[in-house]
Design a protein around this motif. Sequence first.
Motif, PDB file in Angstrom:
ATOM      1  N   VAL A 161      -3.053 -17.963 -30.423  1.00  0.00           N
ATOM      2  CA  VAL A 161      -4.105 -18.857 -30.627  1.00  0.00           C
ATOM      3  C   VAL A 161      -5.475 -18.200 -30.964  1.00  0.00           C
ATOM      4  CG1 VAL A 161      -5.265 -20.763 -29.358  1.00  0.00           C
ATOM      5  CG2 VAL A 161      -2.885 -20.452 -29.317  1.00  0.00           C
ATOM      6  N   THR A 162      -6.265 -18.574 -31.816  1.00  0.00           N
ATOM      7  CA  THR A 162      -7.521 -17.761 -32.178  1.00  0.00           C
ATOM      8  C   THR A 162      -8.652 -19.068 -31.958  1.00  0.00           C
ATOM      9  OG1 THR A 162      -7.557 -18.304 -34.427  1.00  0.00           O
ATOM     10  CG2 THR A 162      -6.420 -16.500 -33.644  1.00  0.00           C
ATOM     11  N   GLY A 163      -9.910 -18.585 -31.827  1.00  0.00           N
ATOM     12  CA  GLY A 163     -10.877 -19.470 -31.664  1.00  0.00           C
ATOM     13  C   GLY A 163     -11.978 -19.079 -30.385  1.00  0.00           C
ATOM     14  N   ARG A 164     -13.194 -19.394 -30.724  1.00  0.00           N
ATOM     15  CA  ARG A 164     -14.078 -19.534 -29.397  1.00  0.00           C
ATOM     16  C   ARG A 164     -13.685 -20.448 -28.312  1.00  0.00           C
ATOM     17  NH1 ARG A 164     -20.168 -18.293 -31.932  1.00  0.00           N
ATOM     18  NH2 ARG A 164     -19.366 -16.927 -33.584  1.00  0.00           N
ATOM     19  N   ASN A 165     -14.357 -20.093 -27.261  1.00  0.00           N
ATOM     20  CA  ASN A 165     -14.190 -21.181 -26.103  1.00  0.00           C
ATOM     21  C   ASN A 165     -12.584 -21.665 -25.950  1.00  0.00           C
ATOM     22  OD1 ASN A 165     -17.116 -21.131 -25.595  1.00  0.00           O
ATOM     23  ND2 ASN A 165     -17.183 -22.255 -27.428  1.00  0.00           N
TER      24      ASN A 165
END
Length: 199
Positions: A161-165
């Motif tokens: 899983v990627t992404g900020r926050n």
Amino acid sequence: MSDRDTRHKHAMQRLKAHVDEKVAGATEQRGLLLVFTGNGKGKTTAAWGTVTRALGYGYRVGVVQFIKGLWECGERERLAQDPNLEVAIMATGFTWDTQNREADTQACREVWAEAARMLADPEVYLVVLDELTYMLKFGYLDIETVKRAIERRPSEQTVIVTGRNAHRELVAMADTITEMQEVRHAFNDGLQARRGIDY
């Protein structure tokens, strides 16, 4: 042998013993949940690097791109012809461009159906959910739906899983978490993203 060489040899012997002990203690074999998060650059690129690695061994891989699907993507272009790679994209562009919650939610759910299918397929060795964190943050997807699909996946399947926050419940589930920390970013100084470097 000099004192420095002797000290170095002893230090390397201690390091080897420590590494050997850790390797001997790693006895469990199963798929992992990896989360690449943080404000720094390179989360998606790191995921594509793992995709390349898995494809290199002949494994089947699924990639779902929730945000950047309409952008050019050098990694995707290079790997697209590999018969073991399947890519599904949420073809709406950035949510801050569309500014249409209903349409974005519908597009997200459609591409999530593809992700859920991949997550249920024991033949798929690696599933990348690129920028999934935004779908949770904006409320387009429910965290319980995502958790259930990840928890019920085949035991040998790894998920990135990627992404900020990253959602705290995804963080709690993860086996490996890498936080990309931004120290400096050229874009903030007015430099445009470069083809072949940034995308």
